[in-house]
Enzyme design. Structure first.
Site, short mmCIF file in Angstrom:
data_model
loop_
_atom_site.label_atom_id
_atom_site.label_comp_id
_atom_site.label_asym_id
_atom_site.label_seq_id
_atom_site.Cartn_x
_atom_site.Cartn_y
_atom_site.Cartn_z
N LYS A 16 -61.91 -13.29 12.94
CA LYS A 16 -62.64 -12.05 12.64
C LYS A 16 -62.11 -11.40 11.35
CE LYS A 16 -63.17 -9.51 16.27
NZ LYS A 16 -62.93 -8.51 17.35
N GLY A 51 -72.47 -2.58 28.90
CA GLY A 51 -71.18 -1.95 28.60
C GLY A 51 -71.37 -0.52 28.12
N SER A 99 -59.79 -0.25 10.89
CA SER A 99 -58.35 -0.29 11.16
C SER A 99 -57.58 -0.66 9.89
CB SER A 99 -58.02 -1.35 12.23
OG SER A 99 -58.08 -0.80 13.51
N GLY A 105 -68.45 1.46 27.38
CA GLY A 105 -67.14 1.91 26.86
C GLY A 105 -67.34 2.42 25.44
N ASN A 106 -66.26 2.50 24.69
CA ASN A 106 -66.35 3.02 23.32
C ASN A 106 -67.41 2.28 22.50
OD1 ASN A 106 -65.52 2.38 20.37
ND2 ASN A 106 -64.52 4.32 20.76
N LYS A 114 -52.97 -8.87 13.42
CA LYS A 114 -53.73 -7.65 13.66
C LYS A 114 -54.58 -7.84 14.90
CE LYS A 114 -55.15 -3.57 12.44
NZ LYS A 114 -54.79 -3.20 13.85
N GLY A 173 -70.03 0.02 23.48
CA GLY A 173 -71.41 0.08 23.97
C GLY A 173 -72.02 1.46 23.78
N LYS A 183 -53.22 -10.34 19.52
CA LYS A 183 -53.80 -9.52 20.60
C LYS A 183 -52.71 -9.27 21.62
CE LYS A 183 -57.94 -7.97 21.84
NZ LYS A 183 -59.09 -7.71 20.96
N1 GLU Z 1 -59.85 -4.39 19.54
C1 GLU Z 1 -60.72 -4.45 18.41
C2 GLU Z 1 -61.27 -5.85 18.24
O1 GLU Z 1 -61.33 -6.64 19.17
C3 GLU Z 1 -60.10 -3.87 17.14
C4 GLU Z 1 -58.83 -4.49 16.68
C5 GLU Z 1 -58.13 -3.73 15.54
O2 GLU Z 1 -58.61 -2.70 15.13
O3 GLU Z 1 -57.08 -4.22 15.13
O4 GLU Z 1 -61.76 -6.21 17.21
#
Ligand code: GLU
Length: 434
Positions: free
Chosen positions: A91, A240, A371, A242-243, A67, A245, A103
């Site tokens: 995470k 930042g 997510s 973006g979304n 993920k 920040g 990623k």
């Molecule tokens: N890109 C986000 C992160 O770095 C979300 C990843 C996701 O929702 O899978 O945590």
């Protein structure tokens, strides 16, 4: 300066010294399960064909399907993607969701592409990787410069590449209205739509996904405020816009905190009395810049990080606080909403200075948690209200923050090491012996 993957491995070495993990397990975690590089041909609007380089790193799937987001950036390279995929693994474990870590990325400056080129590039990324993607294999999501619209193109392309044909329908799959009554919608969502999260709501996205990372950060802050020894109302600096920040700044302001400085890649602005984030968002939309906003003073990103404040929130990129500037930080506490903004050497300096750092793998885990909710809703053909989503998010984040604090106290170490210990214990418990 070390690259982000070297930083990530330094963190791993450090935790292995603090806590007795199995050596072979740590050794395995020093490499991803696989890293894939693809070349994506895109027909440009002028008729020429340009080849772009894309990636997907599938780091670890001991806890569930890989993920993690997809980043579009001109400077992205494999070591950055590997680091981000490693941090995603930890995470998801910290968040308590049954997902592994991955990623993706494309080396591209998305601002230089037309909408059509961006769509063809995004669909090309999926074509290059369709074999390894899917709801039970690897589930991408947005990251820097990727949006719900891009996720909708990708889910549609994934369905096509997997041989999906609507039964007699005249609509393309991405145009299906998802009213959860039609058996075809259900099939599409379960088999293909669930393979991507962060989709628009009308294509099966979850309520609350857009603001989840910023809001999650706010929940983390509330859980750890007393530990950080911060006042009820804080003066906050955000790097930042973006979304993440932007949403974090909005949420903190709504709850009575003051954002005294904020920046984007072009620079920052400062106002000791606090900035009106709604109006600032409007200003940036109209002018393209933060500078020139009413009653504010222009500052550089470097100056912004060194401002005196209660809480500093880096919400942009990796490696912005290093051994070069860590000594100058005047914030009382730091919360990482970006991934990897503090280099390990800087971590040591901040720890010695007594500045608590709330680590990325906890602080920004709200995004991937929602997510995960989206994935679950798609598979069960459910649609949860925003209230329900936020209530679930709140309780999961509080639980994770509490456990991490406990781990760091037990081992007399930083919150980051506490979070690593919690994550690695969970991953090790599910790792098949090899
Ligand atoms: N890109 C986000 C992160 O770095 C979300 C990843 C996701 O929702 O899978 O945590």
């Amino acid at each position: 300066m070390k690259n982000p993957f070297e930083n990530a491995m330094t963190q791993l070495d450090k935790v292995a010294k603090i806590k007795n993990f199995d050596d072979e397990f740590i050794k395995k975690l020093r490499q991803p399960n696989r890293d894939i590089r693809i070349f994506i041909p895109v027909k440009m609007d002028n008729g020429s064909v340009k080849i772009f380089e894309g990636y997907r790193v599938e780091y670890n799937n001991a806890l569930g399907p890989y993920k993690g987001g997809i980043r579009y950036h001109p400077e992205i390279e494999i070591n950055e993607v590997k680091a981000l995929a490693f941090w995603m693994t930890l995470k998801c474990a910290v968040a308590g969701i049954s997902m592994g870590g991955g990623k993706g990325g494309i080396t591209v400056s998305p601002k230089d592409l037309s909408k059509g080129e961006l769509e063809r590039l995004s669909r090309g990324w999926v074509r290059g990787l369709a074999d390894v993607l899917g709801p039970y294999k690897d589930v991408p999501a947005p990251d820097v410069n990727t949006t719900p619209e891009i996720m909708a193109w990708m889910a549609d392309e994934f369905a096509k590449q997997s041989g999906y044909k609507e039964q007699g329908a005249t609509l393309a799959p991405y145009q299906i209205s998802l009213k959860h009554s039609n058996s075809e919608d259900k099939e599409w969502l379960k088999n293909f739509g669930a393979g991507f999260t962060g989709k628009p709501i009308e294509k099966g996205g979850s309520e609350g996904r857009g603001s989840a990372t910023g809001l999650g950060g706010f929940y983390v802050f509330n859980s750890l405020r007393t530990y950080m020894n911060l006042p009820e109302k804080c003066n906050i600096v955000v790097q930042g816009f973006g979304n993440v920040g932007n949403n974090a700044a909005k949420t903190f302001t709504e709850h009575g905190h003051k954002i005294i400085a904020i920046s984007d890649s072009k620079g920052g602005i400062y106002n000791a009395d606090g900035l009106d984030i709604e109006k600032l968002t409007e200003h940036k939309k109209n002018t393209g810049f933060l500078s020139g906003f009413m009653n504010s003073k222009n500052i550089t990103n470097r100056e912004l990080l060194e401002l005196s404040c209660d809480l500093l929130i880096p919400a942009a990129f990796e490696n912005v606080i290093t051994d070069k500037n860590a000594g100058n930080i005047r914030a009382r506490a730091i919360m990482e909403l970006a991934n990897g903004p503090i280099a390990p050497e800087a971590d040591e300096i901040l720890f010695k200075k007594g500045i608590p750092v709330v680590p990325d793998i906890l602080a920004n885990s709200g995004g991937v948690t929602v997510s995960y909710f989206e994935w679950e809703q798609n598979l069960k053909n459910e649609h949860w209200s925003e209230k329900e989503v936020f209530a679930k998010l709140h309780s999961m984040i509080e639980d994770a923050a509490k456990k991490i604090l406990q781990k760091s106290k037990e081992s007399k170490t930083s919150l980051r090491m506490g979070a690593f210990i919690l994550a690695l214990e969970r991953i090790q418990a599910k790792t098949i012996s090899f």
